[in-house]
Scaffold this active site. Structure first.
Site, PDB file in Angstrom:
ATOM      1  N   LYS A  83       5.062 -66.949 -25.973  1.00  0.00           N
ATOM      2  CA  LYS A  83       6.520 -66.982 -25.820  1.00  0.00           C
ATOM      3  C   LYS A  83       7.067 -68.085 -26.717  1.00  0.00           C
ATOM      4  O   LYS A  83       6.668 -69.259 -26.584  1.00  0.00           O
ATOM      5  CB  LYS A  83       6.867 -67.240 -24.354  1.00  0.00           C
ATOM      6  CG  LYS A  83       8.193 -66.687 -23.896  1.00  0.00           C
ATOM      7  CD  LYS A  83       8.292 -66.851 -22.386  1.00  0.00           C
ATOM      8  CE  LYS A  83       9.602 -66.329 -21.847  1.00  0.00           C
ATOM      9  NZ  LYS A  83       9.790 -66.735 -20.443  1.00  0.00           N
TER      10      LYS A  83
HETATM   11  O1  G3P Z   1      11.890 -66.800 -17.750  1.00  0.00           O
HETATM   12  C1  G3P Z   1      13.141 -66.800 -18.325  1.00  0.00           C
HETATM   13  C2  G3P Z   1      14.289 -66.482 -17.407  1.00  0.00           C
HETATM   14  O2  G3P Z   1      14.039 -65.343 -16.664  1.00  0.00           O
HETATM   15  C3  G3P Z   1      14.795 -67.643 -16.592  1.00  0.00           C
HETATM   16  O3  G3P Z   1      15.714 -67.271 -15.623  1.00  0.00           O
HETATM   17  O4  G3P Z   1      17.084 -67.784 -13.624  1.00  0.00           O
HETATM   18  O5  G3P Z   1      16.095 -69.667 -14.959  1.00  0.00           O
HETATM   19  O6  G3P Z   1      17.985 -68.328 -15.857  1.00  0.00           O
HETATM   20  P1  G3P Z   1      16.773 -68.327 -14.984  1.00  0.00           P
END
Ligand code: G3P
Length: 216
Positions: A83
């Site tokens: 990633k």
């Molecule tokens: O892994 C990346 C993403 O899904 C993070 O989500 O909820 O931290 O914005 P969030």
């Protein structure tokens, strides 16, 4: 649509796996940090639990540093997906990772132009962050619609991985917009199947069955 779990928590992964519809895992430095575990051994355990793609993120911000980390991550298991952040250094690293045969998920994508560039550079996945856009009162899902249209126009094979999904409706909207993958926290995954009318209906069926003394 493929379902990925957005977590580094082994218990959540095991629980979600039992349903039989889990296709992969995404992690990020914040999620890994929450587990208080050594990074490599944690990713290794996750890769053993889930045979599908497991995204593990680099923390370097320069191309050479990203490549060094990518090579180490790739040694953990064949299903590791590197990633990388969607910045210029990340795109340079993407091109070199792909040339070396590594699979790459480009993260922190917030606009279609970024998705266009990473598709041209050969990314396996692009991760538009829906919830974080919604957080600043911008319609996050529109980005998915735009990327879908662009990828279909040119036949790009990069998979659209809808990320930062906060509730079941996000998953439904991402599916309607044609995202290839939805990655979600365990709490969202659990809610996908829940409906109060299903529970009420089942309760009533069973009560009627019992009342009639049926099935004896
Ligand atoms: O892994 C990346 C993403 O899904 C993070 O989500 O909820 O931290 O914005 P969030």
């Amino acid at each position: 649509m493929k379902f990925f779990l957005d977590t580094a928590n082994l218990d959540q992964i095991k629980a979600a796996r039992e349903l039989g519809v889990l296709d992969g895992i995404t992690t990020n430095p914040s999620l890994v940090a929450q587990e208080g575990r050594e990074f490599t051994s944690l990713i290794s355990e996750i890769c053993k639990l889930v045979p599908g793609p497991v995204s593990a993120e680099v923390t370097a911000t320069d191309c050479e540093g990203m490549l060094r980390e990518a090579r180490e991550l790739a040694k953990i298991a064949p299903n590791v997906v590197i990633k990388l952040p969607t910045i210029a250094e990340g795109v340079k690293a993407l091109v070199r990772c792909r040339a070396a045969g590594l699979n790459v998920n480009m993260t922190l994508c917030f606009q279609a132009s970024q998705a266009l560039i990473v598709a041209k550079a050969g990314a396996n996945y692009v991760s538009p962050f829906i919830g974080r856009f919604d957080d600043i009162s911008m319609p996050g899902m529109e980005v998915i619609h735009d990327i879908r249209q662009i990828y279909d126009n040119y036949g790009f094979k990069t998979e659209i991985l809808a990320a930062s999904l906060r509730h079941p409706l996000h998953v439904v909207e991402a599916a309607k917009a044609g995202a290839d993958v939805a990655t979600m926290p365990y709490a969202v995954f659990e809610k996908l199947l829940k409906h109060p009318l299903t529970d009420i209906g089942l309760e009533r069926f069973l009560a009627d069955w019992k009342k009639a003394g049926a099935g004896r």
